[in-house]
Design an enzyme around this catalytic site. Structure first.
Site, PDB file in Angstrom:
ATOM      1  CG  ASP A   1      70.371 -42.373  55.687  1.00  0.00           C
ATOM      2  OD1 ASP A   1      69.857 -42.190  56.807  1.00  0.00           O
ATOM      3  OD2 ASP A   1      71.352 -43.104  55.501  1.00  0.00           O
TER       4      ASP A   1
ATOM      5  CG  HIS B   1      78.830 -42.436  61.436  1.00  0.00           C
ATOM      6  ND1 HIS B   1      79.314 -43.723  61.267  1.00  0.00           N
ATOM      7  CD2 HIS B   1      78.386 -42.043  60.206  1.00  0.00           C
ATOM      8  CE1 HIS B   1      79.149 -44.083  59.997  1.00  0.00           C
ATOM      9  NE2 HIS B   1      78.592 -43.077  59.334  1.00  0.00           N
TER      10      HIS B   1
ATOM     11  CD  GLU C   1      75.413 -46.347  57.408  1.00  0.00           C
ATOM     12  OE1 GLU C   1      74.368 -45.754  57.077  1.00  0.00           O
ATOM     13  OE2 GLU C   1      76.551 -46.004  57.031  1.00  0.00           O
TER      14      GLU C   1
ATOM     15  CD  GLU D   1      70.846 -44.308  59.268  1.00  0.00           C
ATOM     16  OE1 GLU D   1      69.927 -43.480  59.060  1.00  0.00           O
ATOM     17  OE2 GLU D   1      71.720 -44.586  58.419  1.00  0.00           O
TER      18      GLU D   1
ATOM     19  CG  ASP E   1      71.080 -46.746  55.365  1.00  0.00           C
ATOM     20  OD1 ASP E   1      70.441 -47.243  54.428  1.00  0.00           O
ATOM     21  OD2 ASP E   1      71.907 -45.827  55.222  1.00  0.00           O
TER      22      ASP E   1
ATOM     23  NE  ARG F   1      79.995 -49.137  56.034  1.00  0.00           N
ATOM     24  CZ  ARG F   1      79.128 -48.160  56.299  1.00  0.00           C
ATOM     25  NH1 ARG F   1      78.886 -47.219  55.411  1.00  0.00           N
ATOM     26  NH2 ARG F   1      78.503 -48.120  57.445  1.00  0.00           N
TER      27      ARG F   1
ATOM     28  CD  GLN G   1      79.230 -45.839  51.736  1.00  0.00           C
ATOM     29  OE1 GLN G   1      79.016 -46.868  52.370  1.00  0.00           O
ATOM     30  NE2 GLN G   1      79.158 -44.651  52.283  1.00  0.00           N
TER      31      GLN G   1
ATOM     32  CE  LYS H   1      75.475 -45.655  52.845  1.00  0.00           C
ATOM     33  NZ  LYS H   1      75.685 -45.818  54.285  1.00  0.00           N
TER      34      LYS H   1
ATOM     35  CB  THR I   1      66.556 -49.277  54.260  1.00  0.00           C
ATOM     36  OG1 THR I   1      67.495 -48.794  53.295  1.00  0.00           O
ATOM     37  CG2 THR I   1      66.704 -48.490  55.542  1.00  0.00           C
TER      38      THR I   1
ATOM     39  CD  GLU J   1      81.250 -45.304  63.227  1.00  0.00           C
ATOM     40  OE1 GLU J   1      80.124 -45.724  62.873  1.00  0.00           O
ATOM     41  OE2 GLU J   1      81.406 -44.327  63.983  1.00  0.00           O
TER      42      GLU J   1
HETATM   43 CA    CA Z   1      72.899 -44.262  56.595  1.00  0.00          CA
END
Ligand code: CA
Length: 423
Positions: free
Chosen positions: A133, A140, A205, A207, A239, A243, A246, A259, A263, A370
């Site tokens: 990834d 971002h 996420e 993607e 994904d 948070r 993480q 993560k 997915t 975000e």
């Molecule tokens: Ca990602």
């Protein structure tokens, strides 16, 4: 005629003007109520063409000694290489044309080979070999960097030189529609020692996934042009990210379990060849990348992307973001060329995640992190419901489509519901 020719029409009327016209022909894995075998097909209008059935009827060129499509995944097909991908796509296109009677006028075969798409169950269409990834949207990376390090040092010193990425988990890539349990993990509250519990800052996420169809040898580096040819196709990708897990675990080796719990891959893999008319120039790269990352013109793709959220127990759906794949700073070809630059071998079925796709406006951000700015600015959904991160019962739906000359190339959906943690 080339399968991308805008004048082509299918005898399947619903194909015209839909997300799945004859110029798209994306691959998926499906089963039906009366046939539980998972097999490969292409979406065409409101239908799926069962490639296993048309292959058995002798209507596809013989590319291998055994069946290509009587498999639950497309890996066997991909391993035949780019010439076979084009040859089969050409043959499928010819079979579906309005002026070709072979399938059109064979009622018995049509009955066997055409499935109503909404009645089919879709499965994971690829046996995922590896999953890497990336972190290639400048918007971002800048937004995340501002939240972590402040606006002065938002982009790391290496960001404009290297397509930043990490090795993620292939084992937990799941089909669209698979519910996701909120992960448990180690979390460090602001005041106090670490705890083990359910994630409190669950995120998505947005993607795109590039599916590697041609392998590379260990110790062998490929160019960006070769990388482009090695990509079989593209799909949507969510994904999912924890948070809070993480934030505590990522120093110094990067994301790990935050993560790795899930997915979601989108329903359909759109052939790279079908996206050729949608290639565009990416953002100007300054400083100029090192020679091994230089690339031919127009290596980005103009693909519109949208994310909807349906809160549990409510009928209303809110659009969270609308952005475009074309904003990515580093292209997929650069990511893949970079991936092989030390001699790392790539396998058939590798998934390359683009990294979260955010655009320049706030309405174009590709994650809750975000959109709600680290939880500080919760967003208001239809009906007045507020969200800072994802809650149990929330269903997230990603969609994508590219507008070509007179037709649309759709990607279908990439969706999943958040279930409570297995505590
Ligand atoms: Ca990602």
């Amino acid at each position: 005629m080339h399968p991308n020719d805008p004048s082509l029409k299918s005898f399947i009327d619903s194909a015209q003007g839909s997300d799945f016209p004859i110029q798209n022909l994306p691959y998926g894995a499906f089963s039906t109520a009366d046939d539980s075998r998972v097999r490969i097909g292409v979406a065409i209008g409101d239908n799926i063409l069962d490639l296993c059935a048309v292959e058995a009827a002798g209507l596809l060129p013989k590319m291998a000694s055994s069946s290509i499509f009587d498999h639950p995944v497309i890996n066997e097909f991909m391993s035949l290489g780019p010439a076979a991908w084009s040859g089969i796509r050409q043959a499928i296109s010819e079979l579906l044309r309005h002026d070709n009677p072979k399938l059109r006028d064979d009622a018995a075969l049509r009955e066997r080979a055409l499935v109503v798409r909404k009645d089919a169950t879709l499965h994971l269409p690829v046996r995922v070999a590896g999953f890497s990834d990336f972190y290639s949207s400048r918007e971002h990376a800048t937004n995340a960097g501002i939240m972590i390090r402040g606006p002065e040092n938002a982009l790391g010193a290496n960001w404009l030189h290297i397509p930043i990425g990490y090795n993620s988990r292939a084992s937990t890539i799941v089909a669209s529609g698979t519910p996701i349990h909120r992960p448990m993990g180690q979390i460090k509250p602001p005041d106090g020692p670490p705890i083990f519990g359910p994630c409190r800052r669950l995120d998505f996420e947005l993607e795109m996934a590039a599916i590697v169809g041609a392998p590379t040898q260990m110790g062998h580096r490929i160019s960006t042009a070769q990388a482009q040819e090695a990509i079989f196709g593209f799909a949507l990708l969510n994904d999912w990210s924890a948070r809070d897990i993480q934030a505590w675990e990522y120093v110094p080796l990067g994301p790990f379990l935050a993560k790795a719990f899930a997915t979601t891959l989108g329903q359909w893999i759109v052939p790279a060849e079908a996206l050729e008319p949608c290639r565009v120039e990416g953002p100007t790269q300054d400083p100029q990348p090192l020679p091994y990352l230089l690339q031919p013109p127009r290596m980005n793709y103009d693909v519109d992307l949208e994310v909807d959220l349906r809160p549990g127990g409510l009928n209303s759906t809110s659009t969270l973001t609308h952005t475009n794949f074309k904003y990515m700073y580093w292209s997929t070809a650069q990511q893949l060329a970079h991936h092989t630059s030390t001699g790392c071998a790539m396998s058939v079925g590798d998934v390359i995640g683009s990294g979260t796709i955010s655009g320049p406006e706030k309405s174009m951000y590709g994650s809750m992190l975000e959109l709600a700015w680290g939880g500080k600015e919760p967003i208001t959904l239809e009906g007045g419901v507020k969200r800072a991160f994802l809650e149990d019962g929330d269903t997230l739906i990603m969609r994508g489509w590219a507008q070509a000359n007179g037709y649309r190339i759709g990607f279908g959906e990439c969706s999943g519901e958040v279930l409570p943690s297995n505590s």
